[in-house]
Design a protein around this motif. Structure first.
Motif, PDB file in Angstrom:
ATOM      1  N   MET A   1      38.827  36.103  50.891  1.00  0.00           N
ATOM      2  CA  MET A   1      38.975  36.519  49.440  1.00  0.00           C
ATOM      3  C   MET A   1      38.033  37.473  48.873  1.00  0.00           C
ATOM      4  N   THR A   2      38.254  38.404  48.099  1.00  0.00           N
ATOM      5  CA  THR A   2      37.434  39.232  47.521  1.00  0.00           C
ATOM      6  C   THR A   2      36.591  38.602  46.363  1.00  0.00           C
ATOM      7  N   PRO A   3      35.136  38.865  46.577  1.00  0.00           N
ATOM      8  CA  PRO A   3      34.142  37.937  45.642  1.00  0.00           C
ATOM      9  C   PRO A   3      34.343  38.361  44.534  1.00  0.00           C
ATOM     10  N   THR A   4      33.602  37.601  43.612  1.00  0.00           N
ATOM     11  CA  THR A   4      33.569  37.923  42.141  1.00  0.00           C
ATOM     12  C   THR A   4      32.553  36.973  41.344  1.00  0.00           C
ATOM     13  N   TRP A   5      31.784  37.664  40.112  1.00  0.00           N
ATOM     14  CA  TRP A   5      30.862  36.650  39.706  1.00  0.00           C
ATOM     15  C   TRP A   5      31.507  36.017  38.432  1.00  0.00           C
ATOM     16  N   LEU A   6      33.022  36.179  38.481  1.00  0.00           N
ATOM     17  CA  LEU A   6      33.560  35.038  37.463  1.00  0.00           C
ATOM     18  C   LEU A   6      33.656  33.889  37.814  1.00  0.00           C
ATOM     19  N   ASP A   7      33.790  32.804  36.757  1.00  0.00           N
ATOM     20  CA  ASP A   7      33.779  31.593  37.224  1.00  0.00           C
ATOM     21  C   ASP A   7      35.494  31.364  36.860  1.00  0.00           C
ATOM     22  N   LEU A   8      36.153  31.246  38.063  1.00  0.00           N
ATOM     23  CA  LEU A   8      37.833  31.466  37.918  1.00  0.00           C
ATOM     24  C   LEU A   8      38.154  29.855  38.120  1.00  0.00           C
ATOM     25  N   PRO A   9      39.390  29.613  37.437  1.00  0.00           N
ATOM     26  CA  PRO A   9      39.963  28.267  37.588  1.00  0.00           C
ATOM     27  C   PRO A   9      40.328  28.050  39.145  1.00  0.00           C
ATOM     28  N   ALA A  10      39.999  26.780  39.554  1.00  0.00           N
ATOM     29  CA  ALA A  10      40.795  26.514  40.925  1.00  0.00           C
ATOM     30  C   ALA A  10      42.019  26.786  41.342  1.00  0.00           C
ATOM     31  N   GLY A  11      42.408  27.599  42.199  1.00  0.00           N
ATOM     32  CA  GLY A  11      43.920  27.840  42.637  1.00  0.00           C
ATOM     33  C   GLY A  11      44.473  28.860  41.833  1.00  0.00           C
ATOM     34  N   THR A  12      43.690  29.648  40.872  1.00  0.00           N
ATOM     35  CA  THR A  12      44.287  30.763  40.111  1.00  0.00           C
ATOM     36  C   THR A  12      45.003  31.549  41.086  1.00  0.00           C
ATOM     37  N   GLY A  13      46.141  32.026  40.617  1.00  0.00           N
ATOM     38  CA  GLY A  13      46.797  33.112  41.376  1.00  0.00           C
ATOM     39  C   GLY A  13      46.559  34.355  40.682  1.00  0.00           C
ATOM     40  N   PHE A  14      45.720  34.523  40.002  1.00  0.00           N
ATOM     41  CA  PHE A  14      45.102  35.626  39.275  1.00  0.00           C
ATOM     42  C   PHE A  14      43.608  36.112  39.596  1.00  0.00           C
ATOM     43  N   GLY A  15      43.424  35.751  41.134  1.00  0.00           N
ATOM     44  CA  GLY A  15      42.194  36.304  41.599  1.00  0.00           C
ATOM     45  C   GLY A  15      41.936  37.872  41.690  1.00  0.00           C
ATOM     46  N   PRO A  16      40.723  38.083  42.097  1.00  0.00           N
ATOM     47  CA  PRO A  16      40.413  39.433  42.431  1.00  0.00           C
ATOM     48  C   PRO A  16      41.106  40.111  43.473  1.00  0.00           C
ATOM     49  N   ASP A  17      41.912  39.402  44.166  1.00  0.00           N
ATOM     50  CA  ASP A  17      42.805  39.899  45.246  1.00  0.00           C
ATOM     51  C   ASP A  17      44.328  40.417  44.661  1.00  0.00           C
ATOM     52  N   ASN A  18      44.391  40.028  43.440  1.00  0.00           N
ATOM     53  CA  ASN A  18      45.613  40.394  42.708  1.00  0.00           C
ATOM     54  C   ASN A  18      45.652  41.418  41.818  1.00  0.00           C
ATOM     55  N   LEU A  19      44.879  41.193  40.641  1.00  0.00           N
ATOM     56  CA  LEU A  19      44.657  42.219  39.635  1.00  0.00           C
ATOM     57  C   LEU A  19      45.742  43.064  39.080  1.00  0.00           C
ATOM     58  N   PRO A  20      46.876  42.142  38.532  1.00  0.00           N
ATOM     59  CA  PRO A  20      48.249  42.795  38.246  1.00  0.00           C
ATOM     60  C   PRO A  20      47.776  43.569  36.711  1.00  0.00           C
ATOM     61  N   TYR A  21      48.493  44.606  36.469  1.00  0.00           N
ATOM     62  CA  TYR A  21      48.421  45.190  35.234  1.00  0.00           C
ATOM     63  C   TYR A  21      49.497  45.036  34.180  1.00  0.00           C
ATOM     64  N   GLY A  22      49.304  44.886  33.038  1.00  0.00           N
ATOM     65  CA  GLY A  22      49.972  44.840  32.029  1.00  0.00           C
ATOM     66  C   GLY A  22      49.653  45.623  30.821  1.00  0.00           C
ATOM     67  N   VAL A  23      50.272  45.646  29.600  1.00  0.00           N
ATOM     68  CA  VAL A  23      50.117  46.076  28.470  1.00  0.00           C
ATOM     69  C   VAL A  23      49.773  45.190  27.227  1.00  0.00           C
ATOM     70  N   PHE A  24      48.803  45.148  26.570  1.00  0.00           N
ATOM     71  CA  PHE A  24      48.387  44.213  25.489  1.00  0.00           C
ATOM     72  C   PHE A  24      47.938  44.705  24.343  1.00  0.00           C
ATOM     73  N   SER A  25      47.992  43.932  23.289  1.00  0.00           N
ATOM     74  CA  SER A  25      47.259  44.452  22.120  1.00  0.00           C
ATOM     75  C   SER A  25      46.676  42.905  21.408  1.00  0.00           C
ATOM     76  N   THR A  26      45.706  43.233  20.618  1.00  0.00           N
ATOM     77  CA  THR A  26      45.107  41.964  19.824  1.00  0.00           C
ATOM     78  C   THR A  26      45.752  41.780  18.475  1.00  0.00           C
ATOM     79  N   GLU A  27      46.468  42.677  18.020  1.00  0.00           N
ATOM     80  CA  GLU A  27      47.262  42.423  16.700  1.00  0.00           C
ATOM     81  C   GLU A  27      48.669  42.852  17.029  1.00  0.00           C
ATOM     82  N   PRO A  28      49.776  42.237  16.170  1.00  0.00           N
ATOM     83  CA  PRO A  28      50.924  42.583  16.539  1.00  0.00           C
ATOM     84  C   PRO A  28      51.316  43.979  16.705  1.00  0.00           C
ATOM     85  N   ASP A  29      50.858  44.648  15.445  1.00  0.00           N
ATOM     86  CA  ASP A  29      51.128  46.089  15.338  1.00  0.00           C
ATOM     87  C   ASP A  29      49.768  47.039  15.862  1.00  0.00           C
TER      88      ASP A  29
END
Length: 400
Positions: A1-29
């Motif tokens: 697995m690709t190493p990382t300094w993050l403390d990731l949840p055990a068994g996460t499917g969103f580790g550094p070998d995944n890194l999926p892309y999405g679009v986000f905002s911090t406010e609705p508009d």
């Protein structure tokens, strides 16, 4: 697995070998930016020193996707480097946002939408239901990937309400059609593929060029009104029974993250050269799960699909049709040979004749108002890890 300094949840499917892309905002508009899922966080990559940073603050993945495979690979490698080397922690950590604090949006400006019909088990199930006195598969089914051109404007992100559609319906015993809300509202558990690099009009895309054009993979629920569909689809095929909504997951998993999931499909009919994928198959070992109101009702296996996404893309362009950045094509319903592997309620209830019993004792043939359907999927990653494709969810609301 690709190493990382993050403390990731055990068994996460969103580790550094995944890194999926999405679009986000911090406010609705608020402004929309491209983010990467890592553990329980979204990394705001638009704020980091990365390739194509100018394309990451545009509110969709299209700008990034149009840059091509060299840029995609360079960006992915750079994000993995930033998350692996503790020397980058101080620069990266301020841009890690808890996923519960952001809103996720449709990740892609969809150009065209094509849906296929590529699961042999699904096609045979429907054939046995609708043509009991004939062969379950049509003569062309094992020679070409069958599909139809859908409606790009009604592709929406997971969580978008599913308004029960209305339309013409005619049961076999009815003398004439009636108009009203669908009584046979269904799902189709599918996998979607997002085109990044366009192609030239008149020039087919060969099988081997699949990874040069396809940016990544998402989950799809192609909601279907079976009663509307059955009355309208002869002779031209799906139309209003499909076009009211198609839901997609908010995360697009890079094709590069799924290398360990590649498998070779089993086939029993010789293929024409443009579809012959001997030596470079793109079957994928994805394990889907379908839940109704939180209860697991099906586990469709994508590895059993007869036609692969590379073959679907080659067939889509075989006549010279061009690709555009943001094109989405979906696999068609994913089903396996067992009842608990069927990817639609028309199969799970066998056309409504065998109601599905839920753990609370209630039954379903098709979807009722208030029902919530969630589709998830995982794939094998490096060294026994799992890659998560996120989820696509929808709640049924009454017709309007």
């Amino acid at each position: 697995m690709t190493p990382t300094w993050l403390d990731l949840p055990a068994g996460t499917g969103f580790g550094p070998d995944n890194l999926p892309y999405g679009v986000f905002s911090t406010e609705p508009d608020g402004p929309r930016r491209v983010g990467v899922a890592i553990g329980g966080h979204v990394l705001d990559v638009s704020r980091l020193d990365v390739p194509a940073a100018d394309a990451l603050a545009t509110g969709s993945l299209n700008g990034l996707m149009s840059r091509g495979r060299t840029t995609w690979d360079a960006l992915r490698a750079r994000v993995q480097e930033l998350l692996a080397d503790p020397a980058h922690r101080a620069a990266v950590e301020p841009h890690l946002l808890p996923r519960e604090d952001v809103m996720l949006h449709l990740p892609v400006e969809v150009a065209d939408y094509v849906d296929f019909y590529s699961s042999q088990h699904h096609a045979e199930n429907l054939g046995r239901m609708f043509r009991p006195d004939s062969e379950p598969l049509t003569p062309n089914w094992k020679h070409l990937p069958i599909g139809y051109h859908g409606r790009a404007g009604t592709v929406a992100v997971s969580g978008t309400p599913v308004i029960r559609p209305s339309g013409q319906r005619k049961a076999p015993a009815d003398d004439a059609p009636t108009f009203g809300p669908s009584q046979r509202l269904d799902i189709e558990a599918e996998v979607g593929f997002v085109v990044g690099t366009p192609s030239e009009l008149g020039r087919p895309v060969p099988l081997a060029a699949f990874p040069e054009h396809v940016f990544g993979v998402c989950l799809v629920n192609d909601w279907s009104a079976r009663d509307i569909q059955s009355w309208e689809y002869v002779p031209l095929g799906p139309f209003l029974g499909k076009s009211f909504l198609t839901s997609v997951s908010p995360w697009v998993v890079p094709l590069a993250a799924l290398e360990a999931a590649r498998v070779a499909p089993d086939r029993d009919v010789p293929l024409l050269p443009y579809l012959d994928d001997t030596g470079h198959p793109w079957g994928l070992d994805l394990a889907l799960e379908v839940r109704l109101n939180g209860e697991l009702v099906s586990c469709p296996p994508f590895r059993l699909m007869y036609w692969t996404p590379a073959q679907q893309l080659a067939h889509t362009t075989a006549n010279g049709a061009s690709l555009r950045t943001g094109d989405l094509f979906a696999s068609g319903t994913v089903s396996g040979p067992d009842r608990d592997q069927r990817g639609s309620f028309i199969e799970l209830s066998w056309g409504g004749e065998e109601p599905l019993t839920l753990p609370d004792g209630s039954t379903r043939t098709f979807l009722e108002d208030g029902d919530v359907v969630t589709i998830t999927a995982t794939a094998p990653g490096p060294e026994g890890s799992r890659i998560a494709l996120g989820e696509v969810t929808g709640r049924i609301e009454p017709a309007r």
